[in-house]
Design an enzyme around this catalytic site. Structure first.
Site, PDB file in Angstrom:
ATOM      1  N   THR A 121       0.829  -1.213   0.000  1.00 10.53           N
ATOM      2  CA  THR A 121       0.000   0.000   0.000  1.00 10.53           C
ATOM      3  C   THR A 121       0.860   1.259   0.000  1.00 10.53           C
ATOM      4  OG1 THR A 121      -1.501   1.302   1.398  1.00 10.53           O
ATOM      5  CG2 THR A 121      -0.149  -0.319   2.534  1.00 10.53           C
ATOM      6  N   ASP A 122       0.287   2.364  -0.469  1.00  8.01           N
ATOM      7  CA  ASP A 122       1.015   3.649  -0.433  1.00  8.01           C
ATOM      8  C   ASP A 122       1.251   4.114   1.008  1.00  8.01           C
ATOM      9  OD1 ASP A 122      -1.575   4.460   0.261  1.00  8.01           O
ATOM     10  OD2 ASP A 122      -1.772   5.949  -1.337  1.00  8.01           O
ATOM     11  N   GLU A 123       0.475   3.569   1.965  1.00  9.73           N
ATOM     12  CA  GLU A 123       0.604   4.019   3.360  1.00  9.73           C
ATOM     13  C   GLU A 123       1.961   3.654   3.958  1.00  9.73           C
ATOM     14  OE1 GLU A 123      -2.569   3.598   6.069  1.00  9.73           O
ATOM     15  OE2 GLU A 123      -4.112   3.938   4.552  1.00  9.73           O
ATOM     16  N   TYR A 145      -1.524  -0.410  11.309  1.00 16.22           N
ATOM     17  CA  TYR A 145      -1.816  -1.075  10.021  1.00 16.22           C
ATOM     18  C   TYR A 145      -0.655  -0.892   9.044  1.00 16.22           C
ATOM     19  CZ  TYR A 145      -3.384  -1.345   5.166  1.00 16.22           C
ATOM     20  OH  TYR A 145      -3.459  -1.597   3.816  1.00 16.22           O
ATOM     21  N   LYS A 149       2.002  -3.515   7.342  1.00 19.10           N
ATOM     22  CA  LYS A 149       2.130  -3.689   5.884  1.00 19.10           C
ATOM     23  C   LYS A 149       3.569  -3.403   5.436  1.00 19.10           C
ATOM     24  CE  LYS A 149      -0.576  -4.413   3.065  1.00 19.10           C
ATOM     25  NZ  LYS A 149      -1.024  -5.696   2.445  1.00 19.10           N
TER      26      LYS A 149
HETATM   27  P1  NAD Z   1     -10.421  -6.571   2.663  1.00 18.63           P
HETATM   28  O1  NAD Z   1     -10.343  -6.266   4.123  1.00 18.63           O
HETATM   29  O2  NAD Z   1     -11.655  -6.199   1.905  1.00 18.63           O
HETATM   30  O3  NAD Z   1     -10.186  -8.141   2.419  1.00 18.63           O
HETATM   31  C1  NAD Z   1      -9.209  -8.866   3.112  1.00 18.63           C
HETATM   32  C2  NAD Z   1      -9.474 -10.343   2.870  1.00 18.63           C
HETATM   33  O4  NAD Z   1      -8.426 -11.080   3.517  1.00 18.63           O
HETATM   34  C3  NAD Z   1     -10.798 -10.831   3.461  1.00 18.63           C
HETATM   35  O5  NAD Z   1     -11.468 -11.650   2.532  1.00 18.63           O
HETATM   36  C4  NAD Z   1     -10.373 -11.630   4.682  1.00 18.63           C
HETATM   37  O6  NAD Z   1     -11.273 -12.686   5.005  1.00 18.63           O
HETATM   38  C5  NAD Z   1      -9.016 -12.166   4.238  1.00 18.63           C
HETATM   39  N1  NAD Z   1      -8.135 -12.501   5.374  1.00 18.63           N
HETATM   40  C6  NAD Z   1      -7.853 -11.730   6.449  1.00 18.63           C
HETATM   41  N2  NAD Z   1      -7.037 -12.384   7.294  1.00 18.63           N
HETATM   42  C7  NAD Z   1      -6.760 -13.597   6.714  1.00 18.63           C
HETATM   43  C8  NAD Z   1      -5.966 -14.712   7.069  1.00 18.63           C
HETATM   44  N3  NAD Z   1      -5.282 -14.724   8.218  1.00 18.63           N
HETATM   45  N4  NAD Z   1      -5.911 -15.764   6.232  1.00 18.63           N
HETATM   46  C9  NAD Z   1      -6.604 -15.776   5.065  1.00 18.63           C
HETATM   47  N5  NAD Z   1      -7.400 -14.749   4.690  1.00 18.63           N
HETATM   48  C10 NAD Z   1      -7.474 -13.662   5.483  1.00 18.63           C
HETATM   49  O7  NAD Z   1      -9.134  -5.896   2.032  1.00 18.63           O
HETATM   50  P2  NAD Z   1      -8.960  -5.169   0.629  1.00 18.63           P
HETATM   51  O8  NAD Z   1      -9.394  -3.751   0.745  1.00 18.63           O
HETATM   52  O9  NAD Z   1      -9.524  -6.022  -0.451  1.00 18.63           O
HETATM   53  O10 NAD Z   1      -7.358  -5.139   0.527  1.00 18.63           O
HETATM   54  C11 NAD Z   1      -6.655  -6.222  -0.084  1.00 18.63           C
HETATM   55  C12 NAD Z   1      -5.172  -5.946   0.009  1.00 18.63           C
HETATM   56  O11 NAD Z   1      -4.871  -4.705  -0.619  1.00 18.63           O
HETATM   57  C13 NAD Z   1      -4.646  -5.821   1.445  1.00 18.63           C
HETATM   58  O12 NAD Z   1      -3.388  -6.426   1.508  1.00 18.63           O
HETATM   59  C14 NAD Z   1      -4.546  -4.314   1.663  1.00 18.63           C
HETATM   60  O13 NAD Z   1      -3.545  -4.009   2.617  1.00 18.63           O
HETATM   61  C15 NAD Z   1      -4.167  -3.843   0.278  1.00 18.63           C
HETATM   62  N6  NAD Z   1      -4.569  -2.482  -0.047  1.00 18.63           N
HETATM   63  C16 NAD Z   1      -5.857  -2.084   0.059  1.00 18.63           C
HETATM   64  C17 NAD Z   1      -6.217  -0.796  -0.324  1.00 18.63           C
HETATM   65  C18 NAD Z   1      -7.635  -0.298  -0.246  1.00 18.63           C
HETATM   66  O14 NAD Z   1      -7.873   0.876  -0.549  1.00 18.63           O
HETATM   67  N7  NAD Z   1      -8.611  -1.109   0.117  1.00 18.63           N
HETATM   68  C19 NAD Z   1      -5.240   0.093  -0.801  1.00 18.63           C
HETATM   69  C20 NAD Z   1      -3.904  -0.339  -0.837  1.00 18.63           C
HETATM   70  C21 NAD Z   1      -3.588  -1.639  -0.503  1.00 18.63           C
HETATM   71  O1  DAU Z   2      -3.992   4.374   1.017  1.00 15.59           O
HETATM   72  C1  DAU Z   2      -4.281   3.019   0.887  1.00 15.59           C
HETATM   73  C2  DAU Z   2      -5.085   2.574   2.093  1.00 15.59           C
HETATM   74  O2  DAU Z   2      -6.369   3.149   1.943  1.00 15.59           O
HETATM   75  C3  DAU Z   2      -5.166   1.061   2.254  1.00 15.59           C
HETATM   76  O3  DAU Z   2      -3.883   0.554   2.481  1.00 15.59           O
HETATM   77  C4  DAU Z   2      -6.095   0.689   3.402  1.00 15.59           C
HETATM   78  O4  DAU Z   2      -6.269  -0.719   3.453  1.00 15.59           O
HETATM   79  C5  DAU Z   2      -7.440   1.342   3.161  1.00 15.59           C
HETATM   80  O5  DAU Z   2      -8.293   1.088   4.264  1.00 15.59           O
HETATM   81  C6  DAU Z   2      -7.282   2.849   2.968  1.00 15.59           C
HETATM   82  O6  DAU Z   2      -6.869   3.501   4.203  1.00 15.59           O
HETATM   83  P1  DAU Z   2      -7.466   4.917   4.649  1.00 15.59           P
HETATM   84  O7  DAU Z   2      -7.304   5.079   6.098  1.00 15.59           O
HETATM   85  O8  DAU Z   2      -6.960   6.005   3.764  1.00 15.59           O
HETATM   86  O9  DAU Z   2      -9.031   4.654   4.237  1.00 15.59           O
HETATM   87  P2  DAU Z   2     -10.386   4.980   5.018  1.00 15.59           P
HETATM   88  O10 DAU Z   2     -11.488   4.690   4.064  1.00 15.59           O
HETATM   89  O11 DAU Z   2     -10.455   4.361   6.360  1.00 15.59           O
HETATM   90  O12 DAU Z   2     -10.297   6.566   5.216  1.00 15.59           O
HETATM   91  C7  DAU Z   2     -10.097   7.437   4.114  1.00 15.59           C
HETATM   92  C8  DAU Z   2     -10.069   8.870   4.640  1.00 15.59           C
HETATM   93  O13 DAU Z   2     -11.369   9.200   5.172  1.00 15.59           O
HETATM   94  C9  DAU Z   2      -9.101   9.048   5.805  1.00 15.59           C
HETATM   95  O14 DAU Z   2      -8.466  10.321   5.703  1.00 15.59           O
HETATM   96  C10 DAU Z   2      -9.988   9.020   7.044  1.00 15.59           C
HETATM   97  C11 DAU Z   2     -11.302   9.574   6.544  1.00 15.59           C
HETATM   98  N1  DAU Z   2     -12.514   9.018   7.207  1.00 15.59           N
HETATM   99  C12 DAU Z   2     -12.618   7.663   7.266  1.00 15.59           C
HETATM  100  C13 DAU Z   2     -13.714   7.076   7.882  1.00 15.59           C
HETATM  101  C14 DAU Z   2     -13.846   5.566   7.968  1.00 15.59           C
HETATM  102  C15 DAU Z   2     -13.488   9.873   7.719  1.00 15.59           C
HETATM  103  O15 DAU Z   2     -13.399  11.113   7.647  1.00 15.59           O
HETATM  104  N2  DAU Z   2     -14.579   9.286   8.321  1.00 15.59           N
HETATM  105  C16 DAU Z   2     -14.739   7.931   8.447  1.00 15.59           C
HETATM  106  O16 DAU Z   2     -15.755   7.461   9.011  1.00 15.59           O
END
Ligand code: NAD
Ligand code: DAU
Length: 338
Positions: A121-123, A145, A149
């Site tokens: 992730t970019d984080e 988190y 990562k």
């Molecule tokens: P998500 O939370 O929607 O899905 C995670 C999945 O992993 C779920 O199906 C869960 O059941 C499974 N899981 C969790 N723990 C497990 C374990 N111990 N064994 C097997 N399965 C397990 O997540 P997402 O948003 O689809 O993100 C997927 C990947 O992309 C993650 O690695 C996350 O860090 C990365 N990512 C997400 C975002 C975003 O914006 N959502 C951005 C950047 C990177």
């Molecule tokens: O940048 C990539 C990441 O983006 C991924 O690695 C993470 O898995 C994914 O969850 C996401 O993280 P963020 O913390 O950026 O996403 P989130 O949707 O939780 O929040 C996005 C922005 O919105 C953040 O600045 C916090 C704000 N926010 C979030 C929630 C849940 C609010 O203002 N109110 C809220 O209720």
């Protein structure tokens, strides 16, 4: 070709696998997913000639080993993914994101897996006020988190450096689109508004995120898997940077709601101000570019949630954040606006 995909009952992994299965002549896919609160079996087809679903944990070394023995390549999505949950308790994050990744890497090494794509992730870079992080920038994660990562990201790269394994790492920005668990800001705000509830905006709403449609992200991952180079990191961006206020305004508009539906709540602890990745390398080396325009993408996403209440309502009801409190109650108390 047999592809092992972890975490594909979740948001991004399921989009990636549905895409692979829709393609004629695509790989055989084995999904390994623990079905945590964030995973839904019905994000994937119930049956498909090229899909095997295994309900299990990436930390379960014997199970991982059995599956890895038949895998040519791996795409690793499985993770605990929500920043707010990691603030409330980091144990599951270290277990799954760090130990789980190491379990997969060890097994992949033993079985001589051809390519291992680690979805990071970019984080991991941490917050950046201006400009964009290139891939070689040192990591400075700030939340439990992102620290977990970053650990898994560095472990993956260490298996390349030490063992010569073909590991490729992607670092992408904030994904949005259908099937996202309704705790992340876009689906949380859309589903609250569909229920006539207010949306909780953290702090001043000035934090900036770069928005990437999940299908564009999955296309980027597939380019990295098929055209990327061993040991390389690829940033994948969306090209739409917005403050949370700007994002909220767009969501209110597509949901037909006004600013009276916004509740200002206390800020997230340690809230990163801005993320921004420089994805020149993915563009020039792999031909990656995002195709979805954000305004259309968010409107289509809102439409999906409007017509899929049966998918998200039970998930929202069972999402406990923090333990013992319902997501329906704001995590933070409303604050007075000056
Ligand atoms: P998500 O939370 O929607 O899905 C995670 C999945 O992993 C779920 O199906 C869960 O059941 C499974 N899981 C969790 N723990 C497990 C374990 N111990 N064994 C097997 N399965 C397990 O997540 P997402 O948003 O689809 O993100 C997927 C990947 O992309 C993650 O690695 C996350 O860090 C990365 N990512 C997400 C975002 C975003 O914006 N959502 C951005 C950047 C990177
Ligand atoms: O940048 C990539 C990441 O983006 C991924 O690695 C993470 O898995 C994914 O969850 C996401 O993280 P963020 O913390 O950026 O996403 P989130 O949707 O939780 O929040 C996005 C922005 O919105 C953040 O600045 C916090 C704000 N926010 C979030 C929630 C849940 C609010 O203002 N109110 C809220 O209720």
């Amino acid at each position: 070709m047999n592809l092992l995909v972890t975490g594909a009952a979740g948001f991004i992994g399921s989009t990636y696998v549905r895409g692979l299965l829709a393609r004629n002549g695509g790989p055989k896919v084995t999904v390994l997913d623990k079905l945590t609160y964030a995973g839904s079996r019905d994000n994937l087809p119930e049956s498909h000639p090229r899909l095997e679903f295994v309900h299990g944990d990436i930390c379960d070394a014997p199970l991982v080993d059995r599956l890895m023995a038949h895998a040519d390549e791996v795409v690793h999505f499985a993770a605990e993914s929500h920043v707010d949950r990691s603030i409330n308790g980091a144990a599951d994050f270290v277990r799954t994101n760090v130990v789980g990744t190491q379990t997969l890497l060890d097994s992949a090494l033993r079985h001589g897996v051809r390519t291992f794509v680690h979805v990071s992730t970019d984080e991991v870079y941490g917050s950046i006020k201006t400009g964009s992080w290139p891939e070689e920038h040192p990591l400075r994660p700030s939340s439990p988190y992102s620290a977990s990562k970053a650990s898994s990201d560095l472990l993956a790269l260490a298996y390349h450096h030490t063992h010569g394994m073909d590991v490729r790492v992607t670092r992408c920005s904030n994904n949005y689109g259908p099937h996202q668990f309704p705790e992340k800001v876009v689906p949380l705000f859309i589903t609250n508004l569909l229920d006539g509830r207010k949306v909780p905006l953290y702090g001043e709403g000035l934090n900036v995120r770069d928005w990437l449609h999940v299908e564009d992200h999955c296309h980027g991952i597939e380019l990295v898997r098929t055209k990327g180079r061993p040991g390389e990191i690829y940033n994948i961006g969306g090209g739409t940077e917005l403050t949370n206020k700007e994002l909220t305004a767009l969501i209110l508009e597509v949901c037909g709601a006004g600013w009276d539906m916004v509740e200002h709540v206390a800020d997230r602890k340690g809230h990163d101000l801005r993320y921004s990745v420089d994805w020149t390398k993915a563009r020039t080396e792999l031909g990656y570019r995002p195709l979805h325009d954000f305004e259309t993408g968010v409107a289509t996403t809102a439409g999906w949630y409007r017509s899929h209440r049966a998918w998200w309502q039970p998930l929202k009801q069972r999402a406990q954040l923090p333990p013992g409190k319902s997501q329906e109650q704001p995590l933070k108390q409303p604050v007075e606006q000056s």
